[in-house]
Structure formats: structure tokens, C-alpha cells
Design a protein around this motif. Structure first.
Motif, short mmCIF file in Angstrom:
data_model
loop_
_atom_site.label_atom_id
_atom_site.label_comp_id
_atom_site.label_asym_id
_atom_site.label_seq_id
_atom_site.Cartn_x
_atom_site.Cartn_y
_atom_site.Cartn_z
N GLU A 1 -3.33 -53.03 16.49
CA GLU A 1 -3.02 -51.63 16.19
C GLU A 1 -1.52 -51.40 16.16
OE1 GLU A 1 -6.99 -49.32 17.92
OE2 GLU A 1 -5.26 -49.67 19.24
N GLU A 2 -0.78 -52.06 17.06
CA GLU A 2 0.68 -51.93 17.05
C GLU A 2 1.28 -52.51 15.78
OE1 GLU A 2 2.34 -53.65 20.54
OE2 GLU A 2 1.35 -52.26 21.92
N MET A 3 0.77 -53.68 15.36
CA MET A 3 1.27 -54.30 14.13
C MET A 3 0.92 -53.44 12.92
SD MET A 3 0.87 -58.43 14.58
CE MET A 3 -0.82 -58.49 15.20
N LEU A 4 -0.29 -52.88 12.90
CA LEU A 4 -0.70 -52.03 11.78
C LEU A 4 0.17 -50.79 11.70
CD1 LEU A 4 -2.69 -51.53 9.48
CD2 LEU A 4 -4.22 -50.43 11.13
N LYS A 5 0.51 -50.22 12.85
CA LYS A 5 1.37 -49.04 12.88
C LYS A 5 2.75 -49.37 12.32
CE LYS A 5 3.34 -45.60 16.05
NZ LYS A 5 3.47 -45.17 17.46
N GLU A 6 3.28 -50.54 12.69
CA GLU A 6 4.59 -50.96 12.19
C GLU A 6 4.57 -51.11 10.68
OE1 GLU A 6 7.70 -54.72 12.71
OE2 GLU A 6 6.06 -54.44 14.16
N ILE A 7 3.48 -51.66 10.14
CA ILE A 7 3.36 -51.83 8.69
C ILE A 7 3.22 -50.48 8.00
CG2 ILE A 7 1.85 -52.71 6.86
CD1 ILE A 7 1.33 -55.15 8.63
N GLU A 8 2.39 -49.60 8.55
CA GLU A 8 2.14 -48.30 7.93
C GLU A 8 3.37 -47.40 7.96
OE1 GLU A 8 -2.67 -47.80 8.64
OE2 GLU A 8 -1.28 -46.94 10.11
N GLU A 9 4.26 -47.62 8.93
CA GLU A 9 5.49 -46.84 8.99
C GLU A 9 6.52 -47.30 7.97
OE1 GLU A 9 6.74 -47.17 13.02
OE2 GLU A 9 5.39 -45.59 13.75
N GLY A 10 6.19 -48.36 7.24
CA GLY A 10 7.03 -48.78 6.12
C GLY A 10 8.15 -49.72 6.45
N GLU A 11 8.19 -50.25 7.68
CA GLU A 11 9.27 -51.17 8.05
C GLU A 11 9.10 -52.53 7.38
OE1 GLU A 11 9.64 -51.39 12.24
OE2 GLU A 11 9.86 -49.24 12.53
N THR A 12 7.84 -52.94 7.17
CA THR A 12 7.56 -54.22 6.53
C THR A 12 6.15 -54.19 5.97
OG1 THR A 12 7.46 -56.62 6.88
CG2 THR A 12 6.73 -55.23 8.69
N THR A 13 5.85 -55.09 5.07
CA THR A 13 4.50 -55.16 4.49
C THR A 13 3.64 -56.22 5.15
OG1 THR A 13 5.27 -56.69 2.77
CG2 THR A 13 5.29 -54.34 2.24
N GLU A 14 4.26 -57.08 5.95
CA GLU A 14 3.51 -58.12 6.65
C GLU A 14 4.28 -58.55 7.90
OE1 GLU A 14 3.92 -62.27 4.83
OE2 GLU A 14 4.28 -60.97 3.10
N ILE A 15 3.55 -59.14 8.83
CA ILE A 15 4.14 -59.57 10.09
C ILE A 15 3.72 -61.00 10.38
CG2 ILE A 15 4.17 -59.20 12.60
CD1 ILE A 15 3.75 -56.23 12.07
N SER A 16 4.71 -61.86 10.67
CA SER A 16 4.45 -63.23 11.11
C SER A 16 4.82 -63.31 12.58
CB SER A 16 5.27 -64.23 10.29
OG SER A 16 4.90 -64.19 8.93
N THR A 17 3.88 -63.70 13.42
CA THR A 17 4.10 -63.64 14.86
C THR A 17 4.90 -64.82 15.40
OG1 THR A 17 1.93 -64.67 15.23
CG2 THR A 17 2.03 -62.27 15.25
N THR A 18 4.84 -65.98 14.75
CA THR A 18 5.59 -67.16 15.22
C THR A 18 7.02 -67.12 14.71
OG1 THR A 18 3.54 -68.45 15.18
CG2 THR A 18 5.60 -69.68 15.39
N ASP A 19 7.18 -66.93 13.40
CA ASP A 19 8.51 -66.79 12.78
C ASP A 19 8.55 -65.44 12.08
OD1 ASP A 19 10.83 -66.86 11.37
OD2 ASP A 19 10.51 -68.82 10.45
N PRO A 20 9.13 -64.42 12.72
CA PRO A 20 9.10 -63.06 12.17
C PRO A 20 9.72 -62.91 10.79
CG PRO A 20 9.84 -63.05 14.45
CD PRO A 20 9.82 -64.49 14.02
N ASP A 21 10.61 -63.83 10.41
CA ASP A 21 11.29 -63.70 9.11
C ASP A 21 10.50 -64.34 7.96
OD1 ASP A 21 13.42 -62.38 10.27
OD2 ASP A 21 14.52 -64.24 10.68
N ALA A 22 9.48 -65.13 8.27
CA ALA A 22 8.73 -65.83 7.23
C ALA A 22 7.78 -64.86 6.52
CB ALA A 22 7.95 -66.99 7.84
N ARG A 23 7.44 -65.18 5.27
CA ARG A 23 6.57 -64.33 4.47
C ARG A 23 5.53 -65.16 3.72
NH1 ARG A 23 8.51 -61.42 7.42
NH2 ARG A 23 9.73 -59.52 7.10
#
Length: 480
Positions: free
Chosen positions: A212-234
Motif C-alpha cells: 500500500e505504501e508503494m502504491l501510494k508513492e506511485i499514485e502520487e506521481g513520483e514514479t511509475t514503478e518501484i524496484s526494491t533491491t536497486d531503486p534506480d533500475a527500471r
């Protein structure tokens, strides 16, 4: 007949008096040693470039740099493997003066010297430029994807998170039902205890909270996806529509010897917007304004092509085919003929389209839509031309004359443009197929940029040795 036999390992043997006797005069490690010795580590701002006055003595950064260059040149990237090789590899014993740093010291050197290591790659490229190994006339720009240190399982987007949350809701409801109906279970079935069920519910609720925290971060428009091991990877498309968590490696390659001019790492899956930046890096290295740049259609951008033109770069870039929604090739936008004197388009049905509303980008006019809805409403070919109710419109960029000039130049120089793939595939094929560098060991965009610089430094060094030879390079490095 007997076999060729080796030496008796228990028999006393007289070895050469020095390790140097084991390293031939044309061994590439001599080039690594001479190149690193020629560097000013203080100017490059390496950590411990100036020895500490107090505390435990650090390793000389030159020795650590030699270890890394040797490792990447010989497909040994792991810090633990480099530690092992330093204690048993004769070439490394010679190169490192028999030093054997532990794996953590090796790993920390790369982590603590991100910027200086990238500068070493540029320093070697300056040497290649000084030695006239670059043709400095034609470069090719292209990108390739390399897997990040992050699995697809640990990469989340909005759709995936909602699917996981729905599944967790269902599982939690199942366990809640189990708590209420444990007494109705069959006698021969193992029944989880109340404590086990509550523990499982707690674990699922914790996972749900993280999602839910990750979904909130995505819905707030900061990013379209989240990588938990390497945050910069897509997540990116690779190898015929397969998808992997990756980085996009950009490289500019010179025509003369397929040497890399410069590189960049981005976490955008497309090459859009990278052309002018890579071209300007080549101009800076060559100290030359007039160069030709070849790139595929992924780099076709009016803004980028205009920036290259203004910088004096002559571009050869394939144009994407602009299809209409009906899929009828006779009504593609290229079939609409522009009349520059009258400033209008003539459609395949012979109707005239005049400029209408303007389009803006970053608060600036970027072009105009040409249309004639009145003619479209009575046109018998409308269904072949467009699916829009009002009719067809053609967008004309404000810099379309320049784009048309580039399109014509690319189309009439197909032989020159055909060199693009041969140029860029040489380094990519070498490091990925021959050397096996298809993934990164490091995490984070800056660390990945450093690792990319080490990979391409090893490639350029290997190419220079093959072109000039060890002895000639040693002579040139002594002059430097």
C-alpha cells in the motif's frame, strides 16, 4: 610410446630470480601498469591519493586501480574473485607487487571512487585521441540494455501492486474464515492452531502495508514503478519483447577503430533525448565541431536534431514511419504533400489542408495542425484515411524544413548510414557476448555508471593494445 611428462613436484627446482622474468615483454599487464603510473591520482581526486598521516596505512589507489582494470580486462569483476586471484595469479602478483587486499577493501575502493574511476576512462580516451586512434569524422550513437542487480519479482508497478493487494485481501479473508470454522474441519486433516493462523495473518498484513505504501508513492506521481533491491533500475523491453529490470547504456563509437568515444547510463527505456548530449561529448573530446553522427530511428526527435544542427553536427537518423489509425499505407502522413509557397498540404484525395490551431510544448509553439474538416465530411475516402469523426489533421513541426533536410540527407546516403550498425555492434557484441557482461554487479545509478566506465575502459584498452601493440603503447606512455 610414453606421454609428455611434467616436472616432479617434490623435486627442488631453480625458479627465476625475479617475478618480472615470468612476465613477457609483450604482456598487456605492462600496459596497465604504465598507464596507471602515468595518472595523477591527486588531480583525479582518488580517496587516499595522499597517504594518511595517522592510523593504519591505506593501499595505494594506483595498486587498487591496476587490480580493477586487470579484473575487467579478464572478466573478473567480483571483489571476492579478485581477492583470490591476487593470491594465486602470477600476472597480478607482478602487477600488485604481491599485495593481497581483502574483498571488502576491494569493493570499498570502487564504492568510494565513483567519480574518479569515471574520469580514468575519460583520461584514457584523451590518450587515444592524442595517439590519433580516433578518426574524428564519423561516430555512431546507440544504446543497449544490461540487466540490473534487481529481479523482476522485486519490481512493482501499479497494476502488479493492485493484483498483489487483491490476492492478500483474499488470503486474509480465508484465514479469518479458518479461525471461525476450525471446529468444522475433518478429523484426519492437520488443523493450524489459532497462534499459527494469527501469525500468518500478521505477516500478510505487513506485506499488505508495504504494498500500500508503494502504491501510494506511485499514485502520487513520483514514479511509475518501484524496484526494491536497486531503486534506480527500471523494467525494460529486451531481446524480442522479453522484459527485464535493466539500465540503458548509451555509447558513441568512432568509425576508425570502433573505439568508444564516451558513454552514459540512463534508466529510461527509450533512447529519445540522448542524441545531442552524446554528440556534444564527442565534439568535446575531439575538440572539433564538424562531425557526422549516425543513429537509428529511436533517436529521431525534432528538439534533438535541431540541437545537433545548432552545434554543427551533421546528423543521419532514420525517421519513424507515421501510420494512420486505419492502417492504410496510401494515407500515411508521408502521402500528404506540402506546398511551401502556399503553406498548405494536399491530401491523397486532392483536398487542401490549411494550418489551424497551434501546439505547444514547454510553453512554446512547436508546430501547427493542418486540416480541412469540411472537405473530410463529404470525402468518400474518409474511412480509409482516419477514424476521427471530424476528419484528418496533419501536424507540421515548426522546424519541419530542417527535419525534411535531414530525412533527405539520410535517404541519399544509405551506404554511409549502413555503417552505423557495424560500428556500434562491435563494442556491444564484445563486452556482452564475448566477455559475458550482460548484467551489473553494482546497485544504484551512480555505481552502475562507474561499472560501465570500467567495462568500456577495458574494451578501449584491449582495442588499443591490439592496434598499436604492447611495446608501442609502452613507448607512448613513457613519453606522456
Amino acid at each position: 610410446m610414453s606421454y609428455i611428462k611434467g616436472e616432479n613436484r617434490y623435486e627442488v627446482t631453480l625458479f627465476p630470480e625475479s617475478i618480472d622474468d615470468y612476465i613477457s615483454e609483450d604482456n598487456p599487464v605492462r600496459v596497465i601498469d604504465a598507464f596507471v603510473q602515468s595518472l595523477d591520482m591527486v588531480k583525479l581526486k582518488f580517496k587516499y591519493a595522499e597517504p594518511k598521516k595517522l592510523g593504519r596505512h591505506p593501499y595505494d589507489p594506483k595498486d587498487m586501480l591496476k587490480l580493477y582494470i586487470y579484473g575487467y580486462l579478464n572478466q573478473i569483476r567480483s571483489s571476492r574473485k579478485l581477492e583470490a586471484e591476487a593470491g594465486r595469479n602470477l600476472e597480478l602478483m607482478w602487477l600488485m607487487h604481491k599485495l593481497k587486499p581483502d574483498f571488502k577493501t576491494i569493493a570499498d575502493f570502487r564504492k568510494d571512487n565513483n567519480k574518479p574511476l569515471k574520469e580514468v576512462f575519460k583520461q584514457f580516451n584523451l590518450l587515444c585521441n592524442h595517439w590519433e586512434l580516433y578518426g574524428k569524422k564519423i561516430i555512431a550513437v546507440d544504446g543497449t540494455k544490461m540487466r540490473a542487480n534487481n529481479s523482476k519479482r522485486n519490481n512493482y508497478n501499479e497494476k502488479k501492486l493492485k493484483r498483489h493487494l487483491k490476492y492478500l485481501e483474499e488470503k486474509i479473508n480465508e484465514y479469518m474464515t479458518d479461525l471461525e470454522e476450525t471446529d468444522k474441519a475433518e478429523a484426519d486433516t492437520k488443523i493450524p492452531t489459532v497462534e499459527e493462523i494469527n501469525q500468518r495473518i500478521k505477516e500478510l498484513e505487513n506485506r499488505k502495508g508495504n504494498y500500500e505504501e508503494m502504491l501510494k508513492e506511485i499514485e502520487e506521481g513520483e514514479t511509475t514503478e518501484i524496484s526494491t533491491t536497486d531503486p534506480d533500475a527500471r523494467l525494460m523491453s529486451v531481446n524480442n519483447n522479453a522484459v527485464e529490470v535493466c539500465y540503458n547504456i548509451q555509447a558513441a563509437v568512432d568509425e576508425k577503430h570502433n573505439l568508444i568515444v564516451d558513454c552514459e547510463v540512463i534508466n529510461n527505456p527509450t533512447d529519445h533525448g540522448q542524441l545531442s548530449g552524446m554528440a556534444k561529448k564527442a565534439q568535446e573530446l575531439f575538440d572539433k565541431k564538424e562531425i557526422k553522427v549516425l543513429a537509428d530511428k529511436g533517436y529521431y526527435s525534432a528538439k534533438e536534431l535541431k540541437a545537433c544542427h545548432e552545434a554543427g553536427v551533421e546528423t543521419y537518423v532514420a525517421k519513424q514511419k507515421a501510420a494512420n489509425r486505419t492502417g492504410d499505407k496510401e494515407f500515411y502522413s508521408a502521402k500528404f504533400i506540402y506546398n511551401s509557397e502556399q503553406d498548405h498540404y494536399v491530401c491523397p484525395a486532392g483536398k487542401i489542408l490549411t494550418p489551424g490551431r497551434s501546439r505547444k510544448g514547454n510553453d512554446k509553439i512547436i508546430g501547427y495542425d493542418y486540416r480541412n474538416y469540411k472537405a473530410c465530411s463529404t470525402c468518400e475516402l474518409k474511412d480509409r484515411c482516419t477514424t476521427a469523426k471530424r476528419g484528418r489533421s496533419i501536424f507540421r513541426n515548426i522546424d519541419q524544413d530542417l527535419l525534411d533536410q535531414i530525412d533527405k540527407r539520410t535517404a541519399t546516403n544509405k551506404l554511409l548510414y549502413s555503417k552505423r550498425q557495424m560500428m556500434v555492434e562491435h563494442p556491444f557484441g564484445t563486452v556482452k557476448r564475448n566477455w559475458g557482461y550482460t548484467y551489473f554487479l553494482t546497485q544504484g545509478l551512480e555505481s552502475v555508471k562507474t561499472e560501465t566506465s570500467l567495462i568500456f575502459l577495458a574494451y578501449n584498452l584491449k582495442r588499443a593494445i591490439n592496434i598499436l601493440g604492447v611495446k608501442a603503447m609502452l613507448q607512448k606512455l613513457q613519453i606522456v
